[in-house]
Design an enzyme around this catalytic site. Structure first.
Site, PDB file in Angstrom:
ATOM      1  N   ASN A   1       0.820  -1.223   0.000  1.00 33.61           N
ATOM      2  CA  ASN A   1       0.000   0.000   0.000  1.00 33.61           C
ATOM      3  C   ASN A   1       0.854   1.273   0.000  1.00 33.61           C
ATOM      4  O   ASN A   1       0.314   2.385  -0.002  1.00 33.61           O
ATOM      5  CB  ASN A   1      -0.991   0.003   1.182  1.00 33.61           C
ATOM      6  CG  ASN A   1      -0.285  -0.050   2.524  1.00 33.61           C
ATOM      7  OD1 ASN A   1       0.929   0.160   2.606  1.00 33.61           O
ATOM      8  ND2 ASN A   1      -1.042  -0.331   3.570  1.00 33.61           N
ATOM      9  N   LEU A   2       2.162   1.094   0.002  1.00 35.85           N
ATOM     10  CA  LEU A   2       3.126   2.206  -0.057  1.00 35.85           C
ATOM     11  C   LEU A   2       2.973   3.190   1.103  1.00 35.85           C
ATOM     12  O   LEU A   2       3.370   4.350   0.990  1.00 35.85           O
ATOM     13  CB  LEU A   2       3.062   2.928  -1.419  1.00 35.85           C
ATOM     14  CG  LEU A   2       3.370   2.057  -2.641  1.00 35.85           C
ATOM     15  CD1 LEU A   2       3.330   2.889  -3.922  1.00 35.85           C
ATOM     16  CD2 LEU A   2       4.744   1.376  -2.527  1.00 35.85           C
TER      17      LEU A   2
ATOM     18  N   THR B   1       9.546 -12.441  14.286  1.00 34.13           N
ATOM     19  CA  THR B   1      10.537 -11.605  14.976  1.00 34.13           C
ATOM     20  C   THR B   1      10.985 -12.223  16.297  1.00 34.13           C
ATOM     21  O   THR B   1      10.202 -12.937  16.950  1.00 34.13           O
ATOM     22  CB  THR B   1       9.932 -10.205  15.246  1.00 34.13           C
ATOM     23  OG1 THR B   1      10.751  -9.509  16.198  1.00 34.13           O
ATOM     24  CG2 THR B   1       8.533 -10.281  15.832  1.00 34.13           C
TER      25      THR B   1
ATOM     26  N   TYR C   1       3.411  -5.275  19.412  1.00 32.04           N
ATOM     27  CA  TYR C   1       4.070  -5.630  18.151  1.00 32.04           C
ATOM     28  C   TYR C   1       4.457  -7.112  18.173  1.00 32.04           C
ATOM     29  O   TYR C   1       4.071  -7.888  17.290  1.00 32.04           O
ATOM     30  CB  TYR C   1       5.302  -4.746  17.924  1.00 32.04           C
ATOM     31  CG  TYR C   1       6.190  -5.276  16.830  1.00 32.04           C
ATOM     32  CD1 TYR C   1       5.770  -5.270  15.512  1.00 32.04           C
ATOM     33  CD2 TYR C   1       7.443  -5.828  17.132  1.00 32.04           C
ATOM     34  CE1 TYR C   1       6.571  -5.795  14.507  1.00 32.04           C
ATOM     35  CE2 TYR C   1       8.248  -6.349  16.135  1.00 32.04           C
ATOM     36  CZ  TYR C   1       7.807  -6.331  14.831  1.00 32.04           C
ATOM     37  OH  TYR C   1       8.607  -6.870  13.844  1.00 32.04           O
TER      38      TYR C   1
ATOM     39  N   ILE D   1      22.433   7.042  23.771  1.00 25.46           N
ATOM     40  CA  ILE D   1      22.490   5.625  24.142  1.00 25.46           C
ATOM     41  C   ILE D   1      21.407   5.382  25.190  1.00 25.46           C
ATOM     42  O   ILE D   1      21.404   6.034  26.246  1.00 25.46           O
ATOM     43  CB  ILE D   1      23.867   5.238  24.714  1.00 25.46           C
ATOM     44  CG1 ILE D   1      24.964   5.489  23.668  1.00 25.46           C
ATOM     45  CG2 ILE D   1      23.868   3.775  25.149  1.00 25.46           C
ATOM     46  CD1 ILE D   1      26.369   5.137  24.161  1.00 25.46           C
ATOM     47  N   PHE D   2      20.505   4.471  24.864  1.00 27.54           N
ATOM     48  CA  PHE D   2      19.397   4.181  25.773  1.00 27.54           C
ATOM     49  C   PHE D   2      19.850   3.198  26.857  1.00 27.54           C
ATOM     50  O   PHE D   2      19.669   1.989  26.730  1.00 27.54           O
ATOM     51  CB  PHE D   2      18.214   3.583  25.014  1.00 27.54           C
ATOM     52  CG  PHE D   2      17.580   4.513  24.018  1.00 27.54           C
ATOM     53  CD1 PHE D   2      17.556   5.892  24.223  1.00 27.54           C
ATOM     54  CD2 PHE D   2      16.989   4.014  22.859  1.00 27.54           C
ATOM     55  CE1 PHE D   2      16.967   6.744  23.292  1.00 27.54           C
ATOM     56  CE2 PHE D   2      16.398   4.860  21.931  1.00 27.54           C
ATOM     57  CZ  PHE D   2      16.387   6.235  22.145  1.00 27.54           C
TER      58      PHE D   2
HETATM   59  N1  UDP Z   1      19.366   2.277  20.717  1.00 22.15           N
HETATM   60  C1  UDP Z   1      19.984   3.364  21.340  1.00 22.15           C
HETATM   61  N2  UDP Z   1      19.711   4.611  20.859  1.00 22.15           N
HETATM   62  C2  UDP Z   1      18.870   4.837  19.811  1.00 22.15           C
HETATM   63  C3  UDP Z   1      18.254   3.731  19.188  1.00 22.15           C
HETATM   64  C4  UDP Z   1      18.539   2.463  19.669  1.00 22.15           C
HETATM   65  O1  UDP Z   1      20.749   3.207  22.295  1.00 22.15           O
HETATM   66  O2  UDP Z   1      18.662   6.010  19.453  1.00 22.15           O
HETATM   67  C5  UDP Z   1      19.656   0.919  21.221  1.00 22.15           C
HETATM   68  C6  UDP Z   1      18.420   0.179  21.717  1.00 22.15           C
HETATM   69  O3  UDP Z   1      18.194   0.461  23.083  1.00 22.15           O
HETATM   70  C7  UDP Z   1      18.814  -1.271  21.457  1.00 22.15           C
HETATM   71  C8  UDP Z   1      19.745  -1.192  20.245  1.00 22.15           C
HETATM   72  O4  UDP Z   1      20.152   0.167  20.158  1.00 22.15           O
HETATM   73  O5  UDP Z   1      19.538  -1.769  22.545  1.00 22.15           O
HETATM   74  C9  UDP Z   1      19.051  -1.576  18.959  1.00 22.15           C
HETATM   75  O6  UDP Z   1      17.843  -0.839  18.872  1.00 22.15           O
HETATM   76  P1  UDP Z   1      16.963  -0.796  17.553  1.00 22.15           P
HETATM   77  O7  UDP Z   1      15.843   0.170  17.797  1.00 22.15           O
HETATM   78  O8  UDP Z   1      17.838  -0.556  16.368  1.00 22.15           O
HETATM   79  O9  UDP Z   1      16.421  -2.290  17.391  1.00 22.15           O
HETATM   80  P2  UDP Z   1      15.573  -3.200  18.419  1.00 22.15           P
HETATM   81  O10 UDP Z   1      16.596  -3.928  19.233  1.00 22.15           O
HETATM   82  O11 UDP Z   1      14.693  -2.309  19.212  1.00 22.15           O
HETATM   83  O12 UDP Z   1      14.835  -4.106  17.505  1.00 22.15           O
END
Ligand code: UDP
Length: 334
Positions: free
Chosen positions: A35-36, A121, A145, A211-212
């Site tokens: 569906n683009l 996934t 999800y 970095i999360f």
């Molecule tokens: N991550 C991060 N900063 C960001 C985006 C992602 O530190 O801006 C980290 C996230 O917490 C995870 C890893 O990078 O540990 C991969 O995240 P991504 O969203 O790419 O893929 P996911 O693991 O959620 O499928």
């Protein structure tokens, strides 16, 4: 009677378009239904692919596609994939990722099409109780999800019992990288994935990467993920098709490398590839992020004869950087 045409939902998206390209190289005949909304017309070679622009929940359209093309198999990529949004708007995810494919499956049943390759996934596992994760790991998704994908796996198993639909659930780990040609790539809006965000920071398109979480129980305190190159994912789909054509039973298969890399390692590799210093900030943990997600990919080798060829994330980052360094900056035309 089913023909030898493949129907690919979501074939204009990131993983779908790389798989279409691979299947065309294998001389497969491909019809894309997209569906683009998130897919891109320019991600497909117009002269070699029939693109049906529309929605898999449109029963009349899906019926027309089956009547006209009689696909022998469906590769189902079309889905929403923003974990955070799925938490705030779960019905959107259950509608699109669970309910909409039922229309597709009804058409498959009516037309005797009994091969299905499903983009599942590692999010169907939820928080891992052991790493590496093999396919027998308990499935306990922690967001809508992951739950929507897990539920569709269940639906597909029930369809196998009832009318002999054979499926391969390909449980992707972290898809990354782009085609080495630089001709197709990753273009999400909004972008949430680590590698493209890090490269945007390298290119000066965003001020920094956050970095999360830096207090995870990992060697450098940041999350570890299994980054699987999108071209390796593509080749796995072709092998899954061979498996089903050979009479294979419904099966779930992890697609990962079996190796994990931390967020800090990815950033350091991106600095080495781009030659740029990437400004980094330390932020809070992102809700629902497990410390470590790494696949045990042994089953894929055993049943599909597949293993990842691109093990070093440097190669993933180089290909993504090539895509982003093109004049369009890694963005398809709108
Ligand atoms: N991550 C991060 N900063 C960001 C985006 C992602 O530190 O801006 C980290 C996230 O917490 C995870 C890893 O990078 O540990 C991969 O995240 P991504 O969203 O790419 O893929 P996911 O693991 O959620 O499928």
């Amino acid at each position: 009677m089913p023909s030898d045409t493949l129907l690919i939902t979501g074939g204009a998206g990131y993983i779908g378009s790389h798989t279409v390209r691979h299947l065309l190289e294998q001389h497969e005949r491909v019809v894309v239904l997209d569906n683009l909304v998130f897919g891109h017309r320019d991600a497909l070679p117009a002269d070699r692919v029939t693109l049906v622009e529309g929605d898999m929940a449109d029963a009349a359209l899906v019926e027309r596609v089956f009547a006209e093309h009689a696909p022998e198999a469906v590769l189902h990529f079309a889905a929403f994939a923003y974990v955070g949004e799925s938490v705030t708007d779960p019905l959107k995810y259950y509608r699109n990722n669970l309910a909409a494919p039922l229309t597709l499956l009804e058409a498959m049943q009516r037309h005797g099409c009994r091969r299905f390759i499903f983009s599942s996934t590692c999010a169907t596992y939820g928080d891992p109780v052991r790493v590496p994760i093999d396919e027998s790991h308990p499935q306990s998704p922690v967001n809508p999800y992951g739950a929507s994908k897990w539920m569709l796996e269940r639906v597909l198993r029930d369809c196998d019992t009832a009318w002999g639909l054979k499926s391969v659930f390909l449980r992707y780990f972290n898809a990354s990288g782009c085609h080495p040609s630089g001709e197709i790539g990753e273009d999400h809006d909004p972008e949430t994935h680590l590698i493209p965000l890090v490269l945007q920071a390298a290119a000066g398109k965003r001020e920094h990467i956050t970095i999360f979480g830096t207090d995870y129980p990992t060697p450098d305190g940041t999350c570890i993920r299994d980054y699987i190159h999108v071209c390796d994912l593509a080749s796995a789909h072709a092998l899954a098709l061979d498996y089903l054509r050979g009479g294979g039973e419904t099966i779930a298969v992890n697609l990962g490398t079996g190796r994990g890399f931390s967020v800090r390692e990815i950033i350091a590799t991106a600095e080495a590839v781009t030659g740029k210093t990437i400004p980094v900030r330390h932020g809070a943990r992102r809700a629902g992020d497990p410390a470590e997600l790494v696949a045990d990919p042994a089953l894929a080798l055993k049943v599909l004869g597949w293993k990842a060829a691109r093990l070093d994330p440097r190669e993933h980052i180089e290909s993504a950087w090539k895509w982003m360094s093109r004049p369009h900056g890694g963005r398809y035309r709108k």
